[in-house]
Design a protein around this motif. Sequence first.
Motif, PDB file in Angstrom:
ATOM      1  N   MET A 111       0.847  -1.189   0.000  1.00 38.50           N
ATOM      2  CA  MET A 111       0.000   0.000   0.000  1.00 38.50           C
ATOM      3  C   MET A 111       0.881   1.238   0.000  1.00 38.50           C
ATOM      4  SD  MET A 111      -3.273  -0.656   2.403  1.00 38.50           S
ATOM      5  CE  MET A 111      -4.567  -1.787   1.897  1.00 38.50           C
ATOM      6  N   GLN A 117     -14.306   0.071  -1.953  1.00 35.41           N
ATOM      7  CA  GLN A 117     -12.864  -0.080  -2.177  1.00 35.41           C
ATOM      8  C   GLN A 117     -12.176   1.277  -2.191  1.00 35.41           C
ATOM      9  OE1 GLN A 117     -10.994  -2.732  -2.372  1.00 35.41           O
ATOM     10  NE2 GLN A 117     -12.338  -4.459  -2.835  1.00 35.41           N
ATOM     11  N   ARG A 139      -9.359   2.667   0.619  1.00 38.46           N
ATOM     12  CA  ARG A 139      -8.022   3.140   0.230  1.00 38.46           C
ATOM     13  C   ARG A 139      -7.780   4.549   0.767  1.00 38.46           C
ATOM     14  NH1 ARG A 139      -9.326   0.699  -4.803  1.00 38.46           N
ATOM     15  NH2 ARG A 139      -9.921   2.761  -5.602  1.00 38.46           N
ATOM     16  N   GLN A 171      -4.947   5.789   3.539  1.00 36.33           N
ATOM     17  CA  GLN A 171      -4.046   6.894   3.243  1.00 36.33           C
ATOM     18  C   GLN A 171      -4.169   8.007   4.280  1.00 36.33           C
ATOM     19  OE1 GLN A 171      -4.735   8.134  -0.794  1.00 36.33           O
ATOM     20  NE2 GLN A 171      -3.863   6.273  -1.688  1.00 36.33           N
TER      21      GLN A 171
END
Length: 541
Positions: A30, A122, A126, A130
């Motif tokens: 990631m 999704q 993400r 972050q």
Amino acid sequence: MPQARRKTPFSGKAKKQQLQSKKQNKTLLMPTSSGNTSFDVVSVNYQPNRRAQSNRYTLKFYRESDEELKMKKEEALKALEPVSEAEMEIDPSNYFPPELSFPQRPPWDFNMSPAQLDAQEQKYFREYIQSLQNSRHWKDISYFELNLETWRQLWRVLEMCDILLLIVDVRYAGAMFPPSLYEYIRKVDKDMILVLNKIDLVPAPAVAAWKKYLTERYPGLKVVYFTSCPGYNLVGSGTDKAGLQVRRRKGRLRMCAEGATKLLDACKEIVEGKVDLSAWEKKIQDESDLDFDEAEVGETIVEKPDTSYYNHEKYKNGVLTVGCVGTPNVGKSSLMNAIMGKKVVSVSRTPGHTKHFQTIFLTSQVRLCDCPGLVFPSLVPRAIQVLMGSYPIAQLREPYTTIRYIGERINLPSLLRIQHPDNDDTWSPRDVCDGWAKQRGYLTAKAARLDTYRAANSLLRMALDGKLCLWLRPPGGIENFKSCEELKYIKWVQAQSQSDSQTESVSDTETGSESQTEGSGESDEEEHTAIANKFAALSNE
């Protein structure tokens, strides 16, 4: 018939590349928003020989770098520094700052297709990861769940339930209670019951102190006590492989009537007669009156995993839905089995054993939902997370940090009755592991050296099982709770008599002081079921 294709040679180099590709498939990288840094994510309970569906709900955590491991191994050679009792008091708000809230399901509607919903979730997840990486707490964040599929199971349970049961291990209650989940439940106009589980592993005043603190700090939160193995249901005495005294459950698994009654009373206060709970009450009464082999059990229904749309309706069709949430290894499945009076869901010491939520009907009006264990983002030290059982001990790459955490709060050399490998008076985590390996005969296969890793894993499993009784205190300590009204009930569950009030000095065990080896003699085994008391009694011989 056409013949099968001729087998082609498969070299060792090709095999190595195949294994590397498999490892890359199960490892997630990631990147941060800047795009120049990547973090290795490992699936701790990955099954390489299973189909992909079996690994859909594996636990995923960030892996430490090689530099971090090297630094921690060097720290293992430094001497232990005992901590004070004040440093063992923990406040949940310090471990769960407001910036570290758990991921919540993004808004959706019935006009969205499954593909659109999946893409939206999704993208949201993400962005959530972050945002954590860009926060000021990123360097201090400990292990937390990185698998979106597991979070979807939590979202489903939160949508379905009318009452949420948050189950915590009373030994580490402050490190398992995420205030963000409490705030979310209050916002959606639902109720939460906090279950202090495994109360037989800590002194009675500590249990009462945690309940007092949590109910005052979080208004509207109901707190109940529970243990899957109450002391009066244990019989006999013996020793395990480590020489520790243990007692085993008599007969087959039976409903924990006192814990189920406390839970029933809390549910009655919440539903206020809107759901008929008389069948549940009758089931508890019947279970208390029947013999072990005569008790009847309810029906078990395991739902197929479904994370699609769900429109919640409170007490729909007169059925109370109770969701069970907690960290891995906290005892959710064991609690449900104890409430049901038989094994309805499988249990395991391996974190992540429960793959997806399961629905069990306790009665025709009460439905239980068992959610997979989840590790919420927090600042809880990783050593505490290992002791809580959130991370598999067998897959721990560096165990000495956790051994240090235990050794600075418990006088391990005295309790384990081990000798220093170098005949020195200064103990380090490595010395403790070498001493335990020497006493237990843990040697490596080839060179016959002391197997330090095996000894460290053995000590960590003893701490996880409660044989090394380490527990953390609420703010303010427990001194003011040694004579409260609830001690009588707690001691009854722990199978302690009123004459055992002097044994509450076991709280000194966690401070690492020498008082734990200066007791007044060995206690009666039939009355003392707390394993820490027995361990301290053994060290007095």
